[in-house]
Scaffold this active site. Structure first.
Site, PDB file in Angstrom:
ATOM      1  N   ASP A  28       0.890  -1.196  -0.040  1.00 19.96           N
ATOM      2  CA  ASP A  28       0.047   0.048  -0.004  1.00 19.96           C
ATOM      3  C   ASP A  28       1.068   1.322  -0.069  1.00 19.96           C
ATOM      4  OD1 ASP A  28      -2.344   1.305  -0.179  1.00 19.96           O
ATOM      5  OD2 ASP A  28      -2.556   1.342   2.177  1.00 19.96           O
TER       6      ASP A  28
ATOM      7  N   ASN B  24       1.237   3.568  -2.608  1.00 20.43           N
ATOM      8  CA  ASN B  24       1.972   4.068  -4.073  1.00 20.43           C
ATOM      9  C   ASN B  24       1.442   5.410  -4.356  1.00 20.43           C
ATOM     10  OD1 ASN B  24       2.891   1.324  -4.273  1.00 20.43           O
ATOM     11  ND2 ASN B  24       1.386   0.705  -5.988  1.00 20.43           N
TER      12      ASN B  24
ATOM     13  N   HIS C  13       2.574   3.653  -8.914  1.00 19.97           N
ATOM     14  CA  HIS C  13       2.339   2.119  -9.128  1.00 19.97           C
ATOM     15  C   HIS C  13       3.741   1.641  -9.927  1.00 19.97           C
ATOM     16  CE1 HIS C  13      -1.514   2.583  -7.483  1.00 19.97           C
ATOM     17  NE2 HIS C  13      -2.178   3.414  -8.661  1.00 19.97           N
TER      18      HIS C  13
ATOM     19  N   SER D 225      -7.529  -5.095  -5.210  1.00 19.79           N
ATOM     20  CA  SER D 225      -8.717  -5.587  -4.429  1.00 19.79           C
ATOM     21  C   SER D 225      -9.971  -5.572  -5.210  1.00 19.79           C
ATOM     22  CB  SER D 225      -8.941  -5.154  -3.099  1.00 19.79           C
ATOM     23  OG  SER D 225      -9.322  -3.643  -3.453  1.00 19.79           O
ATOM     24  N   THR D 226     -11.049  -6.514  -4.801  1.00 21.06           N
ATOM     25  CA  THR D 226     -12.233  -6.382  -5.379  1.00 21.06           C
ATOM     26  C   THR D 226     -12.966  -4.918  -5.353  1.00 21.06           C
ATOM     27  OG1 THR D 226     -13.200  -7.356  -3.410  1.00 21.06           O
ATOM     28  CG2 THR D 226     -13.015  -8.796  -5.097  1.00 21.06           C
ATOM     29  N   GLU D 227     -12.466  -4.151  -4.237  1.00 22.84           N
ATOM     30  CA  GLU D 227     -13.053  -2.913  -4.056  1.00 22.84           C
ATOM     31  C   GLU D 227     -12.012  -1.816  -4.792  1.00 22.84           C
ATOM     32  OE1 GLU D 227     -12.277  -4.955  -1.328  1.00 22.84           O
ATOM     33  OE2 GLU D 227     -14.385  -5.571  -1.318  1.00 22.84           O
TER      34      GLU D 227
ATOM     35  N   ARG E 250     -12.142   3.055  -8.087  1.00 24.30           N
ATOM     36  CA  ARG E 250     -11.070   3.902  -8.464  1.00 24.30           C
ATOM     37  C   ARG E 250     -11.599   4.616  -9.862  1.00 24.30           C
ATOM     38  NH1 ARG E 250      -5.318   2.966  -5.613  1.00 24.30           N
ATOM     39  NH2 ARG E 250      -6.259   2.206  -3.664  1.00 24.30           N
TER      40      ARG E 250
ATOM     41  N   LEU F 146      10.058 -20.549  -4.604  1.00 22.36           N
ATOM     42  CA  LEU F 146       9.070 -19.782  -4.055  1.00 22.36           C
ATOM     43  C   LEU F 146       7.820 -19.799  -4.950  1.00 22.36           C
ATOM     44  CD1 LEU F 146       8.403 -17.175  -2.186  1.00 22.36           C
ATOM     45  CD2 LEU F 146       8.832 -15.823  -4.245  1.00 22.36           C
TER      46      LEU F 146
ATOM     47  N   ARG G 294       2.131  -4.801   5.999  1.00 31.18           N
ATOM     48  CA  ARG G 294       1.465  -3.880   5.498  1.00 31.18           C
ATOM     49  C   ARG G 294       2.341  -2.519   5.414  1.00 31.18           C
ATOM     50  NH1 ARG G 294      -4.836  -2.263   4.792  1.00 31.18           N
ATOM     51  NH2 ARG G 294      -4.466  -0.450   3.540  1.00 31.18           N
TER      52      ARG G 294
ATOM     53  N   ARG H  41      -4.847  -1.858   8.783  1.00 34.46           N
ATOM     54  CA  ARG H  41      -6.027  -2.532   8.476  1.00 34.46           C
ATOM     55  C   ARG H  41      -5.766  -3.759   7.644  1.00 34.46           C
ATOM     56  NH1 ARG H  41      -7.574   2.450   6.809  1.00 34.46           N
ATOM     57  NH2 ARG H  41      -7.092   3.148   4.865  1.00 34.46           N
TER      58      ARG H  41
ATOM     59  N   SER I 287      -8.152  -4.692   5.059  1.00 34.65           N
ATOM     60  CA  SER I 287      -8.719  -4.138   3.709  1.00 34.65           C
ATOM     61  C   SER I 287      -9.112  -5.665   2.969  1.00 34.65           C
ATOM     62  CB  SER I 287      -7.697  -3.559   3.002  1.00 34.65           C
ATOM     63  OG  SER I 287      -7.453  -2.335   3.787  1.00 34.65           O
TER      64      SER I 287
HETATM   65  C1  IPE Z   1      -5.325  -2.343  -0.340  1.00 34.02           C
HETATM   66  O1  IPE Z   1      -5.116  -1.231  -0.384  1.00 34.02           O
HETATM   67  C2  IPE Z   1      -5.424  -3.075  -1.662  1.00 34.02           C
HETATM   68  C3  IPE Z   1      -3.950  -3.317  -2.078  1.00 34.02           C
HETATM   69  C4  IPE Z   1      -2.867  -3.092  -1.641  1.00 34.02           C
HETATM   70  C5  IPE Z   1      -4.237  -3.976  -3.508  1.00 34.02           C
HETATM   71  P1  IPE Z   1      -6.243   0.092  -0.314  1.00 34.02           P
HETATM   72  O2  IPE Z   1      -5.521   1.249  -0.741  1.00 34.02           O
HETATM   73  O3  IPE Z   1      -7.107  -0.462  -1.491  1.00 34.02           O
HETATM   74  O4  IPE Z   1      -6.982  -0.303   0.934  1.00 34.02           O
HETATM   75  P2  IPE Z   1      -7.781   0.821   1.704  1.00 34.02           P
HETATM   76  O5  IPE Z   1      -8.797   1.622   0.825  1.00 34.02           O
HETATM   77  O6  IPE Z   1      -6.990   2.105   2.180  1.00 34.02           O
HETATM   78  O7  IPE Z   1      -8.216   0.170   2.921  1.00 34.02           O
HETATM   79  C1  IPE Z   2      -1.694   0.196  -3.390  1.00 32.97           C
HETATM   80  O1  IPE Z   2      -1.375   1.713  -3.438  1.00 32.97           O
HETATM   81  C2  IPE Z   2      -1.623  -0.148  -4.918  1.00 32.97           C
HETATM   82  C3  IPE Z   2      -3.168  -0.710  -5.045  1.00 32.97           C
HETATM   83  C4  IPE Z   2      -4.324  -0.363  -4.162  1.00 32.97           C
HETATM   84  C5  IPE Z   2      -3.250  -0.900  -6.516  1.00 32.97           C
HETATM   85  P1  IPE Z   2      -2.420   2.908  -3.488  1.00 32.97           P
HETATM   86  O2  IPE Z   2      -2.782   3.108  -4.789  1.00 32.97           O
HETATM   87  O3  IPE Z   2      -3.502   2.393  -2.528  1.00 32.97           O
HETATM   88  O4  IPE Z   2      -1.641   4.198  -2.772  1.00 32.97           O
HETATM   89  P2  IPE Z   2      -2.340   5.129  -1.763  1.00 32.97           P
HETATM   90  O5  IPE Z   2      -2.927   3.973  -0.497  1.00 32.97           O
HETATM   91  O6  IPE Z   2      -3.368   5.719  -2.321  1.00 32.97           O
HETATM   92  O7  IPE Z   2      -1.312   5.997  -1.288  1.00 32.97           O
HETATM   93 MG    MG Z   3      -4.069   2.706  -0.464  1.00 31.98          MG
END
Ligand code: IPE
Ligand code: IPE
Ligand code: MG
Length: 258
Positions: free
Chosen positions: A35, A37, A52, A80-82, A86, A146, A203, A209, A211
């Site tokens: 998380d 990026n 990314h 994620s499925t969520e 975006r 691995l 994480r 969390r 997530s």
């Molecule tokens: C979790 O990160 C999913 C990935 C790292 C792929 P999110 O950025 O989507 O999580 P939340 O929304 O902060 O919980």
């Molecule tokens: C994690 O980084 C990658 C994905 C969830 C795809 P984020 O894109 O969630 O970056 P932040 O959390 O918004 O900084």
């Molecule tokens: Mg994030």
């Protein structure tokens, strides 16, 4: 011993961390929520996609590090499925990035004896990406090093629903009876069937969390968080997490065994 095989590194901090790790107490399965990026990029005045892109370099280095110390399974959360919530441009960029990643990394993974597997609801991805994934998995299927699981369109709740449906179907078709449903059967109905539970969940980015990641598999995982964003997460941080893990007292509901 590891000093010789590890990443051909000249990095003194990595070497120091490596020497603190014990070969006997390695986690069998490490999971990472990659998380931060977007925040990494925004802090530098760059578009989120630059984060990314940089995150791919971190992943490459961590996979190499995991191979070098003989970690058996590594599961990384890539989408994620969520994350479909975006903006379309970001989702499209990420899908393209997965494709570029597969193009550029599978060869090297294969050389490093990595067995690649994608976990998640893959049928919702583009046909092109699905066939690339199948190709990458097939090419590396017989490797014995691995086991790298990349979680794309993954949600733990979704995974458990899928498992429940499969089990219900098997009961309906009289393949099994209700009394056969137990923890092992459910475990074997998940994407991670036949893999050990997660020992260590990492994480990045400071958020604490889960997530919707590996809810079942993380039942007794040790949790490790860092303020660093994923693009700045280095092998020495990975080794630090493993070293901290080795100092934890895992009781699994029992009493301290000392
Ligand atoms: C979790 O990160 C999913 C990935 C790292 C792929 P999110 O950025 O989507 O999580 P939340 O929304 O902060 O919980
Ligand atoms: C994690 O980084 C990658 C994905 C969830 C795809 P984020 O894109 O969630 O970056 P932040 O959390 O918004 O900084
Ligand atoms: Mg994030």
């Amino acid at each position: 011993m590891w000093k010789k095989i590890f990443c051909k590194t000249e990095n003194k901090r990595e070497t120091a961390k490596l020497n603190e790790i014990s070969a006997d107490l390695l986690p069998s399965h490490i999971a990472i929520i990659m998380d931060g990026n977007g925040r990494w990029a925004q802090k530098r005045g760059l578009p989120r996609k630059a984060g990314h892109k940089k995150g791919v370099d971190s992943l490459r280095e961590i996979v190499k590090a995991a191979c070098s110390i003989n970690i058996k399974f590594l599961t990384v959360y890539a989408f994620s499925t969520e994350n479909w919530k975006r903006p379309t441009a970001e989702v499209d960029f990420l899908m393209k990035l997965f494709s570029v990643y597969l193009d550029s990394e599978v060869e090297e993974m294969d050389k490093n004896n990595v067995r690649l597997k994608f976990v998640g609801c893959l049928t919702e991805l583009s046909g092109e990406l699905q066939s690339q994934i199948k190709k990458g998995e097939k090419k590396t299927a017989d490797n014995t090093g691995l086991g790298l699981n990349i979680a794309v369109n993954y949600g733990a709740r979704d995974e458990i629903v899928m498992a429940a449906r499969n089990i219900a179907q098997r009961v309906l078709s009289r393949d099994i009876e209700i009394k056969d449903i137990n923890e092992q059967l459910l475990d074997d109905s998940l994407y991670t069937a036949q893999q050990p539970p997660v020992d260590l969940l990492i994480r990045t980015s400071g958020d604490m969390r889960i997530s919707n990641f590996l809810l079942w598999q993380c039942a007794y995982a040790e949790l490790w968080f860092t303020e660093k964003n994923w693009p700045e997460f280095m092998p020495e941080d990975f080794l630090r997490a493993i070293n901290d893990y080795q100092k934890r007292d895992r009781r699994f509901g029992g009493l301290e065994d000392k």
